[in-house]
Enzyme design. Structure first.
Site, PDB file in Angstrom:
ATOM      1  N   HIS A  62       0.837  -1.200   0.000  1.00 43.29           N
ATOM      2  CA  HIS A  62       0.000   0.000   0.000  1.00 43.29           C
ATOM      3  C   HIS A  62       0.878   1.258   0.000  1.00 43.29           C
ATOM      4  CE1 HIS A  62      -3.536   2.463   1.460  1.00 43.29           C
ATOM      5  NE2 HIS A  62      -2.548   3.159   2.015  1.00 43.29           N
ATOM      6  N   GLU A  63       1.869   1.299   0.890  1.00 39.87           N
ATOM      7  CA  GLU A  63       2.711   2.506   0.992  1.00 39.87           C
ATOM      8  C   GLU A  63       3.562   2.698  -0.265  1.00 39.87           C
ATOM      9  OE1 GLU A  63       1.855   4.488   3.135  1.00 39.87           O
ATOM     10  OE2 GLU A  63       0.826   3.178   4.552  1.00 39.87           O
ATOM     11  N   HIS A  80       1.477   4.176  -2.958  1.00 42.52           N
ATOM     12  CA  HIS A  80       1.164   5.602  -2.778  1.00 42.52           C
ATOM     13  C   HIS A  80       2.096   6.493  -3.604  1.00 42.52           C
ATOM     14  CE1 HIS A  80      -2.159   6.302  -0.220  1.00 42.52           C
ATOM     15  NE2 HIS A  80      -1.668   5.721   0.859  1.00 42.52           N
ATOM     16  N   GLU A 110      -6.101   6.366  -1.798  1.00 40.53           N
ATOM     17  CA  GLU A 110      -6.035   5.239  -0.875  1.00 40.53           C
ATOM     18  C   GLU A 110      -6.515   3.953  -1.548  1.00 40.53           C
ATOM     19  OE1 GLU A 110      -4.559   5.253   1.910  1.00 40.53           O
ATOM     20  OE2 GLU A 110      -4.252   7.407   2.061  1.00 40.53           O
ATOM     21  N   ASP A 157      -4.549   0.563  -1.986  1.00 39.94           N
ATOM     22  CA  ASP A 157      -5.054  -0.718  -1.474  1.00 39.94           C
ATOM     23  C   ASP A 157      -5.032  -1.794  -2.566  1.00 39.94           C
ATOM     24  OD1 ASP A 157      -5.570   0.047   1.129  1.00 39.94           O
ATOM     25  OD2 ASP A 157      -7.681   0.543   0.774  1.00 39.94           O
ATOM     26  N   HIS A 163      -9.828   7.723   3.389  1.00 45.59           N
ATOM     27  CA  HIS A 163      -9.901   6.261   3.251  1.00 45.59           C
ATOM     28  C   HIS A 163     -11.357   5.831   3.091  1.00 45.59           C
ATOM     29  CE1 HIS A 163      -6.152   6.902   5.547  1.00 45.59           C
ATOM     30  NE2 HIS A 163      -5.710   5.875   4.872  1.00 45.59           N
ATOM     31  N   ARG A 194     -12.425  -1.309   1.890  1.00 48.30           N
ATOM     32  CA  ARG A 194     -10.973  -1.428   1.688  1.00 48.30           C
ATOM     33  C   ARG A 194     -10.618  -2.890   1.415  1.00 48.30           C
ATOM     34  NH1 ARG A 194      -7.121   2.037   5.430  1.00 48.30           N
ATOM     35  NH2 ARG A 194      -5.817   1.478   3.655  1.00 48.30           N
TER      36      ARG A 194
HETATM   37 ZN   LIG Z   1      -2.569   5.151   2.598  1.00 51.84          ZN
END
Ligand SMILES: [Zn+2]
Length: 405
Positions: free
Chosen positions: A240-241, A244, A302, A306, A367, A373
């Site tokens: 996820h990071e 980003h 986000e 995800d 989010h 999610r």
């Molecule tokens: Zn995030």
């Protein structure tokens, strides 16, 4: 500066507004910030306001209030104590290995996507390869002299909570202003020292990902758990990071954290088409508890993270198996390794919100609510449907799938 127009307008406002109003406003900000540090009568006032916003029925227990006040204001000091007493340092090595696996998968995805031209692809790869990783905590947190030096000039006295908070605020404001004339060091340990935090970050300005010690535990990570659970949980967060850096906002920055457009105009359009698919998908979700629609535009970054993150983590785990062999199953649970990976991913977002908080999160949050999610990415990943043999058209296997990365 994110919004230059803000300062131009502020400048105008400060001159135009009656100075009495300005003074009252400034005093009100000071009062508002102080209420939580005052006696019971004042805190009850603050609580009755909070109760409307959050639905919280009573004040948090004293220890929780103290702890959150400390994490906010003395974050580095408390992190130093936390890592000395609670963090198992071998978690760092294993988490680093997982980051390696997941970065490699993101790179492979960059090679595979058919909607990028080669020049943009090379820029993207250069960016992915220069992401720096911070895991656990910086070694400086173990060095008492450095911690004391950091807080030098700060005086705290037993029995003076209100005054202590005032001193801390002044000290921290002075500290920030002192940084203004100093060079911006990307590797400054103090920027990555809030280890007692259950969260993870991507920073587009220094193109770095960070996983503080606080998230490398519990449902997210445990070195004694099978890795299908770890990859599903912290692996998902790591992916996820990384992703980003390549979502609608992250992609506006290059490998050195500069706000430079490195996208070929046609590839840029194709990215936007793919992001639009995600926007439309999530905009169609209705929160069952309150009937509100998810805001697909505000949550797109986000959601892109995800979707990419979960795919990267799953692929990374398959690679890990190839090199390390199949792991044992959980006793008494009739699920195979791949199935347990997805269950672990869903498990980290299992939670409960009060109606007021849920409403606020849907209206202004970046989010999507926790349930989407999970169901969002799962309905886009054919790997999930394959694992559970979901027929095409089943709730989590719709024929139309979105994917950016
Ligand atoms: Zn995030």
């Amino acid at each position: 500066m994110n919004v230059p127009a803000f300062f131009a307008k502020l400048d105008k406002l400060l001159v135009e507004v009656d100075s009495r109003t300005l003074h009252n406003y400034m005093m009100w900000r000071v009062v508002l910030q102080s209420v939580s540090t005052l006696g019971k009568r004042w805190r009850e006032l603050a609580h009755s306001y909070n109760a409307v916003i959050t639905g919280q029925e009573r004040e948090e227990p004293r220890w929780e209030q103290c702890l959150s006040s400390l994490t906010g204001t003395l974050g580095i000091a408390i992190s130093s104590m936390y890592v000395k007493n609670y963090f198992k340092s071998d978690a760092k090595e294993q988490a680093m290995e997982m980051v390696g696996y997941i970065k490699r998968e993101f790179n492979n995805i960059l090679d595979e996507v058919d909607w990028m031209d080669d020049e943009t692809r090379q820029e993207a790869k250069a960016k992915a390869n220069s992401i720096s990783t911070y895991i656990g905590y910086p070694d400086e947190l173990l060095n008492d002299t450095m911690i004391e030096e950091l807080y030098s000039g700060l005086e705290l006295k037993r029995g003076q909570y209100f005054e202590n908070i005032l001193h801390l605020r002044k000290w921290s404001t002075d500290y920030s202003f002192k940084q203004l004339r100093k060079p911006n060091l990307k590797v400054d340990w103090r920027k990555h020292a809030r280890a007692a935090t259950v969260n993870a970050f991507y920073n587009s300005l220094d193109n770095s990902i960070e996983f503080p010690a606080g998230i490398l535990q519990g449902a997210f990570f445990d070195k004694y758990k099978p890795n299908y659970l770890n990859f599903g949980a912290i692996g998902f967060v790591i992916g996820h990071e990384i992703t980003h850096g390549f979502d609608d906002r992250g992609r506006q920055f290059d490998k050195d954290g500069n706000n430079r457009n490195w996208w070929n105009s046609e590839t840029d359009l194709r990215f936007k088409e793919r992001a639009q698919c995600i926007i439309d998908q999530y905009s169609n979700y209705t929160v069952p508890e309150n009937g509100l629609k998810v805001n697909g535009i505000n949550t797109q970054g986000e959601n892109i993270a995800d979707n990419g993150g979960l795919k990267e983590a799953f692929r990374a785990y398959q690679e890990w198996i190839k090199r390390n062999g199949e792991e044992q199953l959980l006793p008494g649970v009739k699920l195979n390794q791949k199935q347990l990976f997805w269950v672990s991913a869903a498990n980290v977002w299992c939670g409960k919100y009060r109606p007021e908080v849920l409403k606020m999160r849907v209206l202004v949050g970046s989010h999507s609510p926790a349930q989407f999610r999970i169901t969002g990415p799962l309905s886009n990943l054919k790997e999930f449907s394959e694992t559970f043999n979901c027929p095409l058209g089943a709730p989590l296997n719709p024929p139309k799938k979105c994917s950016v990365w």
